[in-house]
Motif scaffolding. Sequence first.
Motif, PDB file in Angstrom:
ATOM      1  N   ILE A 203      46.736  37.518  63.061  1.00 41.76           N
ATOM      2  CA  ILE A 203      46.468  37.225  61.673  1.00 41.76           C
ATOM      3  C   ILE A 203      47.303  36.034  60.954  1.00 41.76           C
ATOM      4  O   ILE A 203      48.684  36.418  61.257  1.00 41.76           O
ATOM      5  CB  ILE A 203      46.633  38.519  60.944  1.00 41.76           C
ATOM      6  CG1 ILE A 203      45.827  39.674  61.605  1.00 41.76           C
ATOM      7  CG2 ILE A 203      46.484  38.644  59.576  1.00 41.76           C
ATOM      8  CD1 ILE A 203      46.065  41.032  61.076  1.00 41.76           C
ATOM      9  N   PRO A 204      46.775  35.264  60.535  1.00 36.61           N
ATOM     10  CA  PRO A 204      47.308  34.163  60.004  1.00 36.61           C
ATOM     11  C   PRO A 204      48.440  34.138  58.960  1.00 36.61           C
ATOM     12  O   PRO A 204      49.470  33.505  58.749  1.00 36.61           O
ATOM     13  CB  PRO A 204      46.340  32.986  59.806  1.00 36.61           C
ATOM     14  CG  PRO A 204      45.026  33.795  59.625  1.00 36.61           C
ATOM     15  CD  PRO A 204      45.085  34.886  60.257  1.00 36.61           C
ATOM     16  N   LYS A 205      48.191  35.517  58.046  1.00 38.25           N
ATOM     17  CA  LYS A 205      48.767  35.606  56.782  1.00 38.25           C
ATOM     18  C   LYS A 205      50.587  35.864  57.214  1.00 38.25           C
ATOM     19  O   LYS A 205      50.477  36.709  58.296  1.00 38.25           O
ATOM     20  CB  LYS A 205      48.328  36.782  56.137  1.00 38.25           C
ATOM     21  CG  LYS A 205      47.248  36.395  55.118  1.00 38.25           C
ATOM     22  CD  LYS A 205      46.705  37.390  54.213  1.00 38.25           C
ATOM     23  CE  LYS A 205      45.693  37.190  53.456  1.00 38.25           C
ATOM     24  NZ  LYS A 205      45.349  38.290  52.503  1.00 38.25           N
ATOM     25  N   LYS A 206      51.437  35.652  56.305  1.00 37.94           N
ATOM     26  CA  LYS A 206      52.731  35.773  56.673  1.00 37.94           C
ATOM     27  C   LYS A 206      52.891  37.307  56.310  1.00 37.94           C
ATOM     28  O   LYS A 206      53.571  37.871  57.025  1.00 37.94           O
ATOM     29  CB  LYS A 206      53.451  34.947  56.059  1.00 37.94           C
ATOM     30  CG  LYS A 206      53.806  33.439  56.300  1.00 37.94           C
ATOM     31  CD  LYS A 206      54.775  32.653  55.382  1.00 37.94           C
ATOM     32  CE  LYS A 206      54.713  31.081  55.747  1.00 37.94           C
ATOM     33  NZ  LYS A 206      55.731  30.621  55.230  1.00 37.94           N
ATOM     34  N   ALA A 207      52.234  37.841  55.328  1.00 39.34           N
ATOM     35  CA  ALA A 207      52.434  39.204  55.259  1.00 39.34           C
ATOM     36  C   ALA A 207      51.039  39.851  54.933  1.00 39.34           C
ATOM     37  O   ALA A 207      50.569  40.345  53.865  1.00 39.34           O
ATOM     38  CB  ALA A 207      53.230  39.381  53.617  1.00 39.34           C
ATOM     39  N   PRO A 208      50.615  40.480  56.106  1.00 40.68           N
ATOM     40  CA  PRO A 208      49.192  40.766  56.074  1.00 40.68           C
ATOM     41  C   PRO A 208      49.346  42.177  55.499  1.00 40.68           C
ATOM     42  O   PRO A 208      50.340  42.911  55.356  1.00 40.68           O
ATOM     43  CB  PRO A 208      48.851  40.984  57.720  1.00 40.68           C
ATOM     44  CG  PRO A 208      49.982  40.051  58.342  1.00 40.68           C
ATOM     45  CD  PRO A 208      50.944  39.970  57.393  1.00 40.68           C
ATOM     46  N   ASN A 216      40.356  42.803  60.291  1.00 44.49           N
ATOM     47  CA  ASN A 216      40.462  42.074  61.563  1.00 44.49           C
ATOM     48  C   ASN A 216      40.108  43.245  62.846  1.00 44.49           C
ATOM     49  O   ASN A 216      39.404  42.578  63.850  1.00 44.49           O
ATOM     50  CB  ASN A 216      41.841  41.815  61.947  1.00 44.49           C
ATOM     51  CG  ASN A 216      42.200  40.479  62.774  1.00 44.49           C
ATOM     52  OD1 ASN A 216      41.116  40.312  63.661  1.00 44.49           O
ATOM     53  ND2 ASN A 216      43.250  39.817  62.502  1.00 44.49           N
ATOM     54  N   LEU A 217      40.392  44.265  62.702  1.00 44.36           N
ATOM     55  CA  LEU A 217      39.863  45.522  63.793  1.00 44.36           C
ATOM     56  C   LEU A 217      38.670  45.654  63.662  1.00 44.36           C
ATOM     57  O   LEU A 217      38.065  45.863  65.019  1.00 44.36           O
ATOM     58  CB  LEU A 217      40.819  46.624  63.530  1.00 44.36           C
ATOM     59  CG  LEU A 217      42.311  46.681  63.660  1.00 44.36           C
ATOM     60  CD1 LEU A 217      43.003  47.907  63.171  1.00 44.36           C
ATOM     61  CD2 LEU A 217      42.795  46.406  65.113  1.00 44.36           C
ATOM     62  N   LYS A 218      38.078  45.481  62.528  1.00 43.01           N
ATOM     63  CA  LYS A 218      36.444  45.896  62.639  1.00 43.01           C
ATOM     64  C   LYS A 218      35.684  44.710  62.947  1.00 43.01           C
ATOM     65  O   LYS A 218      34.791  44.793  64.126  1.00 43.01           O
ATOM     66  CB  LYS A 218      36.166  45.807  61.255  1.00 43.01           C
ATOM     67  CG  LYS A 218      34.564  46.167  61.137  1.00 43.01           C
ATOM     68  CD  LYS A 218      34.167  46.021  59.543  1.00 43.01           C
ATOM     69  CE  LYS A 218      34.103  44.453  59.115  1.00 43.01           C
ATOM     70  NZ  LYS A 218      33.329  44.506  57.802  1.00 43.01           N
TER      71      LYS A 218
END
Length: 269
Positions: A203-208, A216-218
């Motif tokens: 996940i590219p976000k720093k704070a998902p 992402n899981l879906k």
Amino acid sequence: MESNINKYKNDFEKLVNLGIDLLNAMQYECFPEKFEKEAKKTLKEKSSDFIKNLPDFHSSYQTWYSESKVLIKQLLPDRLNDFVRYYEKPKTRKSIAYENYTIEDYLQRIVITRSYLKEPVVGLSAAIPVFTQQLEILKSIKNRFESSLFDIKQLIQADLFDNELESAKELLKHNFVRAAGAIAGVVLEKHLGNVCNAHNLNIPKKAPTIADYNENLKTSSVIDIPTWRFIQLLADIRNLCDHNKNIEPTIEQVNDLINGVEKVIKTIF
């Protein structure tokens, strides 16, 4: 976390070492002269102390069995039935023979003889290969530690999450509704992050957020649409507790959140 994993490993090593000592104690009881001879050959002058310090099988086995059973159930569940079978007397057994002799028989010192001469048919030594098999099952967990370290981390993390959810339940019981919801939300976010890591999902976000992990899981087909929607609902309640100060979350909503998170951490890996 690492220290907890090391604790699991240390406990495992202690169980294996105790098992080896118990096997030696069993062999000594069954074949004392042969065992002493081999000990002297191998250990020389230290053999007497070695034999003297062997545990008493009958008083030490049950603790070893109980602790080993728990470890096998957690880390090698497909061998649990085999491990238990070597201990318990078969319920359908009609007679005792060498091939169905168990540790339970040994602990009760059951010996089968025939004729008035009491010629031995099955003796205590029949338990030696049986206990050896139990010990080998326990030893095989070592590969599980090496090849599935993350599984052990998950096991420890699950214990921590359970404790945090118990804290949330206690807060809710005393009407600290937002605080209880906030704790449950953190547990959900951490767990979904761990699941993404386990499946190597980047996940590219720093704070998902929970929503990011959930999406992402879906997308990666780790979870199905109904589960995705369920987690969305939990995320909405969490956001209500954390961010929306205009609307107060209800006790029922936070209770649903806690129960929902409890379900997620037990079913999604």
